[in-house]
Scaffold this motif. Structure first.
Motif, short mmCIF file in Angstrom:
data_model
loop_
_atom_site.label_atom_id
_atom_site.label_comp_id
_atom_site.label_asym_id
_atom_site.label_seq_id
_atom_site.Cartn_x
_atom_site.Cartn_y
_atom_site.Cartn_z
N GLY A 1 0.80 -1.22 0.00
CA GLY A 1 0.00 0.00 0.00
C GLY A 1 0.83 1.27 0.00
O GLY A 1 0.31 2.35 0.29
N VAL A 2 2.12 1.16 -0.33
CA VAL A 2 2.99 2.35 -0.35
C VAL A 2 3.21 2.87 -1.76
O VAL A 2 3.65 4.01 -1.94
CB VAL A 2 4.36 2.05 0.30
N ASN A 3 2.93 2.07 -2.77
CA ASN A 3 3.21 2.49 -4.14
C ASN A 3 2.34 3.69 -4.51
O ASN A 3 1.14 3.71 -4.24
CB ASN A 3 2.95 1.33 -5.11
N GLY A 4 2.99 4.66 -5.13
CA GLY A 4 2.34 5.94 -5.40
C GLY A 4 2.93 7.04 -4.55
O GLY A 4 2.79 8.22 -4.88
N GLY B 1 -6.15 5.65 -5.77
CA GLY B 1 -5.74 4.64 -4.80
C GLY B 1 -4.36 4.83 -4.22
O GLY B 1 -3.85 3.96 -3.50
N GLY B 2 -3.71 5.96 -4.53
CA GLY B 2 -2.39 6.24 -3.98
C GLY B 2 -2.46 6.52 -2.49
O GLY B 2 -3.50 6.95 -1.98
N PRO B 3 -1.37 6.32 -1.74
CA PRO B 3 -1.41 6.46 -0.29
C PRO B 3 -1.34 7.90 0.20
O PRO B 3 -1.64 8.18 1.36
CB PRO B 3 -0.16 5.68 0.16
N GLY B 4 -0.89 8.84 -0.63
CA GLY B 4 -0.82 10.23 -0.22
C GLY B 4 0.13 10.46 0.95
O GLY B 4 -0.19 11.16 1.90
N GLU C 1 7.22 10.46 5.36
CA GLU C 1 6.70 9.09 5.31
C GLU C 1 7.21 8.34 4.09
O GLU C 1 7.59 7.17 4.18
CB GLU C 1 5.18 9.13 5.35
N ALA C 2 7.21 9.01 2.93
CA ALA C 2 7.76 8.36 1.73
C ALA C 2 9.24 8.08 1.91
O ALA C 2 9.76 7.04 1.50
CB ALA C 2 7.53 9.24 0.50
N GLY C 3 9.93 9.02 2.57
CA GLY C 3 11.34 8.81 2.86
C GLY C 3 11.57 7.62 3.76
O GLY C 3 12.52 6.85 3.58
N ALA C 4 10.69 7.44 4.74
CA ALA C 4 10.81 6.30 5.66
C ALA C 4 10.67 4.98 4.91
O ALA C 4 11.34 3.99 5.24
CB ALA C 4 9.75 6.40 6.76
N ILE C 5 9.81 4.95 3.89
CA ILE C 5 9.67 3.73 3.07
C ILE C 5 10.96 3.47 2.31
O ILE C 5 11.45 2.33 2.25
CB ILE C 5 8.48 3.86 2.10
N CYS C 6 11.53 4.52 1.72
CA CYS C 6 12.81 4.36 1.00
C CYS C 6 13.89 3.86 1.95
O CYS C 6 14.71 3.00 1.59
CB CYS C 6 13.24 5.69 0.39
N PHE D 1 14.38 0.52 -7.62
CA PHE D 1 13.29 0.16 -8.53
C PHE D 1 12.02 0.96 -8.20
O PHE D 1 11.43 1.61 -9.06
CB PHE D 1 12.97 -1.33 -8.46
N LEU D 2 11.62 0.93 -6.91
CA LEU D 2 10.35 1.56 -6.54
C LEU D 2 10.45 3.08 -6.62
O LEU D 2 9.47 3.75 -6.98
CB LEU D 2 9.95 1.13 -5.12
N THR D 3 11.62 3.63 -6.34
CA THR D 3 11.78 5.08 -6.39
C THR D 3 11.84 5.58 -7.83
O THR D 3 11.31 6.65 -8.14
CB THR D 3 13.01 5.51 -5.59
N VAL D 4 12.48 4.83 -8.73
CA VAL D 4 12.44 5.20 -10.14
C VAL D 4 10.99 5.18 -10.64
O VAL D 4 10.52 6.12 -11.30
CB VAL D 4 13.31 4.24 -10.99
N HIS D 5 10.29 4.11 -10.32
CA HIS D 5 8.89 3.98 -10.75
C HIS D 5 8.03 5.11 -10.20
O HIS D 5 7.18 5.65 -10.91
CB HIS D 5 8.35 2.62 -10.29
N ASN D 6 8.28 5.50 -8.95
CA ASN D 6 7.45 6.51 -8.29
C ASN D 6 7.95 7.93 -8.50
O ASN D 6 7.24 8.77 -9.04
CB ASN D 6 7.38 6.22 -6.78
N SER D 7 9.18 8.21 -8.05
CA SER D 7 9.62 9.59 -7.93
C SER D 7 10.10 10.22 -9.22
O SER D 7 10.09 11.45 -9.35
CB SER D 7 10.73 9.68 -6.87
N ILE D 8 10.56 9.41 -10.18
CA ILE D 8 10.91 9.97 -11.49
C ILE D 8 10.14 9.27 -12.60
O ILE D 8 10.51 9.34 -13.76
CB ILE D 8 12.43 9.92 -11.75
N GLY D 9 9.09 8.58 -12.21
CA GLY D 9 8.20 7.95 -13.16
C GLY D 9 6.80 8.52 -13.00
O GLY D 9 6.41 9.49 -13.67
N MET D 10 6.05 7.96 -12.07
CA MET D 10 4.69 8.44 -11.86
C MET D 10 4.63 9.89 -11.43
O MET D 10 3.70 10.62 -11.79
CB MET D 10 3.98 7.54 -10.84
#
Length: 411
Positions: free
Chosen positions: A77-80, A87-90, A95-100, A113-122
């Motif tokens: 539930g962290v993607n986004g 459906g993103g977690p907002g 908090e996003a930093g804590a996930i990283c 992988f997840l940060t490319v997809h999120n922070s410089i992708g979505m």
């Protein structure tokens, strides 16, 4: 009577065996900066990463991406990250930093992988796309049904992002893209690649274009023999007369400042968090090793030289963690600058390199084994240290701000 009670308490504290400080996050009580939801997601992320650490090892050895764990990442539930719609977690920046941090603490490839997809992708589509682009792309991205990538760097242009040579030329119904990109994460299998190119019909302004997988003229090739971030699939990209329809030109990325630079300010903060997570993971792994490894009749953690190294590593990790928490708070208040963010990124990756080197040293000969985690951290921090701007370039951007632009690098 009260004095006697205090004396008794002091004596018990002095004689009590202290608990090892084996959790950097807890050592600064960092959960106080998260919401209840943020705490729950961070803990879930830590639980997942701990559970898959051993199963990831074959993928690391073989330089393969572990697709089988994508459903587990989705179910966290962290993607986004920051996205609230679809459906993103907002999540907040902290908090996003804590996930990283939690991802990188066990494996920096998963974080990347997840940060490319999120922070410089979505995030590119969320910040710079039209509403139609957001609705078309983000729901599948958040559900991890579609994966995103970010194509900026080129074979001859890395930190000098304004010097890129990829071009976009207007034609009926869209644009024709030509050029090459290098070191593009996720690109070998991404469904959408954000390509940054000079629009030759608009004063060579650097603008963004969404290139979809399978388009004619698009080719990607995995970069082999990579020892850092071994599971991340970086690629060389060739664009040979690739047609991009008008509806795939990013609506709000008018030039470098409003497009690429804005996104890199946002994403570079996540890189800071990743560096701290790598360092924390290395420290914690080295501590566990030192507590268990016996030499000369006792654990090496009982030797003062080991304690000195551990104390220094912990202090470095704690100071970096506090620094990135504060940076994220300031970012949410709109009070950060690109120089400050770059300075923090350079500082954290540089200090994290030192932590990883000390952790590897503390583990002696066994420190070169991937099973002890410190060697993997030692290699991975090398990639983090140079991606999204080298140490020197980020510090020079900072220096330009400090001096008011004297000897400035042209923006």
């Amino acid at each position: 009577m009260e004095s006697l009670q205090r004396l008794s308490l002091l004596q018990s504290q002095l004689t009590a065996k202290p608990k090892p400080v084996d959790d950097v996050w807890a050592s600064v009580n960092a959960d106080q900066f998260l919401s209840a939801k943020g705490i729950s997601l961070r803990q879930k992320t830590r639980t997942l990463m701990t559970s898959i650490e051993a199963p990831l090892q074959p993928y690391i050895n073989n330089c393969e991406f572990p697709f089988e764990f994508l459903p587990a990442l989705r179910d966290l539930g962290v993607n986004g990250y920051h996205i609230k719609d679809f459906g993103g977690p907002g999540l907040s920046s902290v908090e996003a930093g804590a996930i990283c941090y939690e991802l990188a603490r066990i494996d920096a490839s998963m974080m990347t992988f997840l940060t490319v997809h999120n922070s410089i992708g979505m995030a590119v589509v969320d910040y710079l796309g039209s509403e139609e682009q957001r609705q078309r792309i983000l729901p599948d991205g958040i559900a991890l049904k579609k994966i995103m990538s970010f194509g900026l760097t080129e074979p001859d242009y890395g930190s000098d992002a304004t010097g890129l040579q990829t071009t976009a030329k207007k034609v009926d119904g869209g644009y024709i893209l030509n050029g090459e990109k290098r070191w593009i994460g996720n690109a070998t299998w991404a469904d959408y690649i954000i390509i940054w190119a000079k629009n030759v019909d608009d004063k060579n302004k650097i603008q963004g274009f969404i290139v979809e997988k399978g388009q004619k003229g698009l080719s990607t090739k995995k970069i082999e023999n990579k020892y850092a971030l071994r599971m991340v699939q970086n690629a060389d990209i060739k664009l040979d007369n690739v047609f991009v329809p008008d509806h795939n030109k990013l609506a709000k990325a008018d030039d470098f400042a409003t497009g690429t630079n804005k996104i890199l300010e946002h994403s570079r903060i996540k890189v800071c968090w990743g560096a701290v997570g790598i360092a924390a993971g290395a420290y914690e792994a080295a501590l566990q090793y030192a507590l268990q490894r016996k030499q000369f009749g006792k654990s090496i953690a009982q030797f003062q030289l080991s304690q000195l190294k551990l104390s220094k590593m912990l202090a470095m990790c704690e100071s970096m963690l506090i620094m990135v928490i504060h940076l994220s708070q300031m970012y949410e208040q709109g009070k950060t600058t690109i120089g400050q963010i770059g300075r923090t990124k350079s500082h954290c990756t540089s200090v994290a390199r030192e932590v990883c080197a000390m952790a590897r040293d503390l583990c002696g000969g066994n420190g070169i084994l991937l099973e002890n985690r410190v060697m993997k951290a030692f290699m991975d921090i090398e990639a983090i240290h140079t991606y999204e701007g080298t140490y020197e370039v980020n510090m020079l951007v900072s220096g330009r701000e400090i001096t008011g632009g004297m000897n400035a690098i042209k923006k």
